[in-house]
Scaffold this motif. Sequence first.
Motif, short mmCIF file in Angstrom:
data_model
loop_
_atom_site.label_atom_id
_atom_site.label_comp_id
_atom_site.label_asym_id
_atom_site.label_seq_id
_atom_site.Cartn_x
_atom_site.Cartn_y
_atom_site.Cartn_z
N GLY A 1 0.85 -1.24 0.08
CA GLY A 1 -0.08 0.02 0.02
C GLY A 1 0.76 1.29 -0.05
N LYS A 2 2.13 1.30 -0.46
CA LYS A 2 3.01 2.38 -0.39
C LYS A 2 4.01 2.10 -1.37
CE LYS A 2 6.15 1.10 3.32
NZ LYS A 2 6.67 1.16 4.68
N PHE A 3 4.93 3.17 -1.59
CA PHE A 3 6.22 3.09 -2.46
C PHE A 3 7.36 2.39 -1.63
CE2 PHE A 3 3.38 5.92 -5.00
CZ PHE A 3 3.86 5.42 -6.40
N VAL A 4 8.20 1.91 -2.33
CA VAL A 4 9.47 1.78 -1.70
C VAL A 4 10.48 1.98 -2.66
CG1 VAL A 4 10.86 -0.61 -0.88
CG2 VAL A 4 8.37 -0.49 -0.48
N GLY A 5 11.61 2.70 -2.06
CA GLY A 5 12.88 3.05 -2.91
C GLY A 5 13.93 2.26 -2.99
N TYR A 6 14.57 1.86 -4.00
CA TYR A 6 15.51 0.93 -4.15
C TYR A 6 17.12 1.88 -4.28
CZ TYR A 6 12.30 -2.54 -4.47
OH TYR A 6 10.90 -3.23 -4.02
N THR A 7 16.87 2.95 -4.54
CA THR A 7 18.17 3.68 -4.76
C THR A 7 18.35 4.95 -3.67
OG1 THR A 7 17.31 5.08 -6.54
CG2 THR A 7 18.75 2.99 -6.99
N GLU A 8 19.18 5.57 -3.75
CA GLU A 8 19.40 7.04 -3.00
C GLU A 8 18.01 8.12 -3.31
OE1 GLU A 8 22.11 10.49 -1.46
OE2 GLU A 8 22.80 8.75 -2.41
N PHE A 9 18.08 7.96 -4.68
CA PHE A 9 16.99 9.03 -5.44
C PHE A 9 15.58 8.40 -5.18
CE2 PHE A 9 14.54 10.11 -9.20
CZ PHE A 9 14.51 11.36 -8.90
N GLY A 10 15.66 6.96 -5.25
CA GLY A 10 14.32 6.53 -5.24
C GLY A 10 13.63 6.41 -3.83
N VAL A 11 14.63 6.50 -2.98
CA VAL A 11 13.78 6.49 -1.56
C VAL A 11 13.47 7.85 -1.38
CG1 VAL A 11 14.74 6.82 0.97
CG2 VAL A 11 15.55 4.91 -0.55
N LYS A 12 14.11 9.03 -1.85
CA LYS A 12 13.47 10.32 -1.89
C LYS A 12 12.24 10.43 -2.31
CE LYS A 12 18.10 12.48 -1.37
NZ LYS A 12 19.13 13.40 -1.93
N GLN A 13 12.26 9.70 -3.49
CA GLN A 13 10.83 9.73 -4.33
C GLN A 13 9.85 9.04 -3.59
OE1 GLN A 13 10.07 11.38 -7.58
NE2 GLN A 13 12.09 12.40 -6.76
N ASP B 1 9.41 8.77 -0.64
CA ASP B 1 8.98 9.32 0.63
C ASP B 1 8.14 10.58 0.13
OD1 ASP B 1 10.31 8.04 2.41
OD2 ASP B 1 12.20 9.51 2.48
N TYR B 2 8.32 11.04 -1.13
CA TYR B 2 7.42 12.11 -1.52
C TYR B 2 6.16 11.70 -1.90
CZ TYR B 2 5.66 15.68 -4.89
OH TYR B 2 4.97 16.60 -5.55
N PHE B 3 6.22 10.44 -2.52
CA PHE B 3 4.88 9.68 -3.13
C PHE B 3 4.08 9.34 -2.17
CE2 PHE B 3 7.47 8.59 -7.27
CZ PHE B 3 6.89 9.82 -7.87
N ASN B 4 4.65 8.81 -0.73
CA ASN B 4 4.15 8.30 0.20
C ASN B 4 3.28 9.39 1.07
OD1 ASN B 4 4.27 5.79 -0.26
ND2 ASN B 4 6.39 5.54 0.82
N SER B 5 3.80 10.69 0.89
CA SER B 5 3.35 11.73 1.73
C SER B 5 2.09 12.10 0.99
CB SER B 5 4.08 12.82 1.83
OG SER B 5 4.50 13.55 0.28
N ASP B 6 1.60 12.08 -0.15
CA ASP B 6 0.73 12.20 -1.14
C ASP B 6 -0.75 11.35 -0.71
OD1 ASP B 6 -1.58 13.17 -2.62
OD2 ASP B 6 -0.11 13.59 -4.16
N ALA B 7 -1.57 11.43 0.27
CA ALA B 7 -2.40 10.46 0.49
C ALA B 7 -3.44 10.23 -0.77
CB ALA B 7 -3.32 10.69 1.70
N SER B 8 -3.84 11.06 -1.53
CA SER B 8 -4.81 11.06 -2.48
C SER B 8 -4.14 10.25 -3.54
CB SER B 8 -5.37 12.34 -2.87
OG SER B 8 -4.27 12.95 -3.50
N TYR B 9 -3.10 10.46 -3.78
CA TYR B 9 -2.23 9.65 -4.90
C TYR B 9 -1.98 8.22 -4.67
CZ TYR B 9 1.42 8.63 -8.37
OH TYR B 9 2.17 7.97 -9.40
#
Length: 65
Positions: A24-36, A38-46
């Motif tokens: 039910g959420k995003f998981v990042g696999y690179t340093e950039f992916g972890v930041k992305q 976190d950003y995507f997971n902060s948007d509940a409607s998305y």
Amino acid sequence: KDIEYISSYHYNLDEITRFSSSLGKFVGYTEFGVKQADYFNSDASYLAGLRAQKETVCKHNIDIW
């Protein structure tokens, strides 16, 4: 129950982040992916929209396959 919707995002053939309907959420696999992630997971409607994809895409087509 056994259906999972996965949406992966790649850059230069490397998977950077993935949405999994079972988590039910995003998981990042690179340093950039972890930041992305976190950003995507902060948007509940998305996230709610992606969770709904399991119902609209997967369960709709399961009987066809």
